[in-house]
Write a protein that holds these residues in place. Structure first.
Motif, PDB file in Angstrom:
ATOM      1  N   ARG A 210       0.828  -1.216   0.000  1.00  0.00           N
ATOM      2  CA  ARG A 210       0.000   0.000   0.000  1.00  0.00           C
ATOM      3  C   ARG A 210       0.857   1.258   0.000  1.00  0.00           C
ATOM      4  NH1 ARG A 210      -3.138   3.227  -1.384  1.00  0.00           N
ATOM      5  NH2 ARG A 210      -5.031   3.853  -0.320  1.00  0.00           N
ATOM      6  N   SER A 211       2.086   1.146   0.530  1.00  0.00           N
ATOM      7  CA  SER A 211       2.999   2.283   0.570  1.00  0.00           C
ATOM      8  C   SER A 211       4.427   1.758   0.708  1.00  0.00           C
ATOM      9  CB  SER A 211       2.657   3.182   1.764  1.00  0.00           C
ATOM     10  OG  SER A 211       3.568   4.249   1.854  1.00  0.00           O
ATOM     11  N   SER A 212       5.380   2.440   0.053  1.00  0.00           N
ATOM     12  CA  SER A 212       6.790   2.030   0.131  1.00  0.00           C
ATOM     13  C   SER A 212       7.690   3.252   0.213  1.00  0.00           C
ATOM     14  CB  SER A 212       7.201   1.238  -1.118  1.00  0.00           C
ATOM     15  OG  SER A 212       6.424   0.091  -1.281  1.00  0.00           O
ATOM     16  N   HIS A 213       8.781   3.093   0.924  1.00  0.00           N
ATOM     17  CA  HIS A 213       9.818   4.130   0.981  1.00  0.00           C
ATOM     18  C   HIS A 213      11.176   3.431   0.987  1.00  0.00           C
ATOM     19  CE1 HIS A 213      11.186   8.224   2.587  1.00  0.00           C
ATOM     20  NE2 HIS A 213      12.237   7.555   2.199  1.00  0.00           N
ATOM     21  N   TRP A 214      11.980   3.717  -0.033  1.00  0.00           N
ATOM     22  CA  TRP A 214      13.345   3.194  -0.109  1.00  0.00           C
ATOM     23  C   TRP A 214      14.302   4.353   0.075  1.00  0.00           C
ATOM     24  CZ3 TRP A 214       9.544   1.494  -3.465  1.00  0.00           C
ATOM     25  CH2 TRP A 214       9.331   0.117  -3.518  1.00  0.00           C
ATOM     26  N   SER A 215      15.309   4.171   0.908  1.00  0.00           N
ATOM     27  CA  SER A 215      16.335   5.209   1.061  1.00  0.00           C
ATOM     28  C   SER A 215      17.711   4.546   1.037  1.00  0.00           C
ATOM     29  CB  SER A 215      16.122   6.012   2.345  1.00  0.00           C
ATOM     30  OG  SER A 215      16.173   5.177   3.478  1.00  0.00           O
ATOM     31  N   PRO A 216      18.632   5.115   0.237  1.00  0.00           N
ATOM     32  CA  PRO A 216      19.964   4.504   0.110  1.00  0.00           C
ATOM     33  C   PRO A 216      20.719   4.489   1.437  1.00  0.00           C
ATOM     34  CG  PRO A 216      19.628   6.187  -1.572  1.00  0.00           C
ATOM     35  CD  PRO A 216      18.488   6.290  -0.610  1.00  0.00           C
ATOM     36  N   ILE A 217      21.497   3.447   1.623  1.00  0.00           N
ATOM     37  CA  ILE A 217      22.405   3.355   2.767  1.00  0.00           C
ATOM     38  C   ILE A 217      23.690   4.063   2.354  1.00  0.00           C
ATOM     39  CG2 ILE A 217      23.765   1.765   4.197  1.00  0.00           C
ATOM     40  CD1 ILE A 217      21.536  -0.334   3.685  1.00  0.00           C
ATOM     41  N   ILE A 218      24.291   4.803   3.242  1.00  0.00           N
ATOM     42  CA  ILE A 218      25.534   5.507   2.922  1.00  0.00           C
ATOM     43  C   ILE A 218      26.538   4.511   2.359  1.00  0.00           C
ATOM     44  CG2 ILE A 218      27.509   6.744   3.909  1.00  0.00           C
ATOM     45  CD1 ILE A 218      25.564   8.091   5.804  1.00  0.00           C
ATOM     46  N   GLY A 219      27.153   4.892   1.251  1.00  0.00           N
ATOM     47  CA  GLY A 219      28.122   4.015   0.586  1.00  0.00           C
ATOM     48  C   GLY A 219      27.477   3.163  -0.489  1.00  0.00           C
ATOM     49  N   GLY A 220      26.157   3.122  -0.509  1.00  0.00           N
ATOM     50  CA  GLY A 220      25.439   2.384  -1.536  1.00  0.00           C
ATOM     51  C   GLY A 220      24.698   3.345  -2.428  1.00  0.00           C
ATOM     52  N   SER A 221      23.971   2.802  -3.371  1.00  0.00           N
ATOM     53  CA  SER A 221      23.198   3.676  -4.244  1.00  0.00           C
ATOM     54  C   SER A 221      21.788   3.144  -4.386  1.00  0.00           C
ATOM     55  CB  SER A 221      23.870   3.756  -5.624  1.00  0.00           C
ATOM     56  OG  SER A 221      23.933   2.500  -6.224  1.00  0.00           O
ATOM     57  N   GLY A 222      20.913   4.046  -4.819  1.00  0.00           N
ATOM     58  CA  GLY A 222      19.540   3.675  -5.093  1.00  0.00           C
ATOM     59  C   GLY A 222      19.403   3.249  -6.533  1.00  0.00           C
ATOM     60  N   THR A 223      18.194   3.172  -6.990  1.00  0.00           N
ATOM     61  CA  THR A 223      17.932   2.783  -8.371  1.00  0.00           C
ATOM     62  C   THR A 223      18.324   3.911  -9.321  1.00  0.00           C
ATOM     63  OG1 THR A 223      15.689   3.645  -8.353  1.00  0.00           O
ATOM     64  CG2 THR A 223      15.979   1.334  -7.725  1.00  0.00           C
TER      65      THR A 223
END
Length: 158
Positions: A138-151
Motif C-alpha cells: 500500500r505504501s513504500s519508501h526506499w532510502s539509500p544506505i551511505i556508501g550504496g546507491s539507489g535505483t
C-alpha cells in the motif's frame, strides 16, 4: 471469585488468540517479501498482483518526488537482478489486516533501458494490507544506505 476466574480465563484465551494471529501475520508478511524478491530474481521482472487494489504511494531510492502507483503496479523488467532482502522486521498494526515491514535490500541490478546499479543498498519501509487473503503493498519508501546507491529509475514510464 468465580466470576473473576472466568474473566481471567476469557482474557487469557483472547490474548492467546491475538498473539497467535500476530505471529501468523508477521510470518506471512515476511514470506510475501521473500517470495516476491525470489520471483524477480528468477524471472527478471516484477510479479503481478503485489500492489493494493487501492494502488500505492512510494518514495524511490533514486530520489525525486512522490510516485503514485496504480493497482496494476510497476511491472518492471531487468537485464540482471541480484538483490537480496535482509533483516526483515514486521510491526503489526492490525493483526491479519495491516502490517509495516522494515528491511534492507542489497545487491546489484540492471533495469531494462536504465543504467546498471552495481552497489544497490537501501533501507525499505513498506505498509502491507491483506486483501482477498493476500498481502499487498500500500505504501513504500526506499532510502539509500551511505556508501550504496539507489535505483537509476526516476519516474514511471506510461
Amino acid at each position: 471469585m468465580k466470576k473473576l476466574f472466568i474473566a481471567l480465563i476469557g482474557l487469557l484465551v483472547i490474548t492467546g488468540t491475538f498473539i497467535q494471529t500476530a505471529m501468523a501475520t508477521e510470518q506471512e508478511v515476511k514470506k510475501t517479501i521473500m517470495d516476491d524478491n525470489a520471483y524477480v530474481k528468477k524471472n527478471l521482472k516484477g510479479l503481478e498482483g503485489t500492489y493494493s487494489n487501492e494502488g500505492a504511494i512510494e518514495f524511490w531510492s533514486s530520489g525525486g518526488l512522490i510516485q503514485t502507483i496504480k493497482a496494476d503496479g510497476r511491472l518492471e523488467e531487468y537485464d540482471a537482478f541480484n538483490i537480496d532482502v535482509k533483516h526483515i522486521q514486521v510491526t503489526i498494526l492490525v493483526p491479519d489486516k495491516i502490517a509495516l515491514a522494515h528491511y534492507y535490500s542489497e545487491g546489484s541490478m540492471t533495469p531494462k533501458g536504465s543504467p546498471a546499479v552495481a552497489n544497490y543498498r537501501t533501507r525499505v519501509s513498506q505498509v502491507y494490507t491483506k486483501e482477498a487473503g493476500k498481502w499487498k503493498v500500500r505504501s513504500s519508501h526506499w532510502s539509500p544506505i551511505i556508501g550504496g546507491s539507489g535505483t537509476s529509475q526516476t519516474a514511471l514510464v506510461e
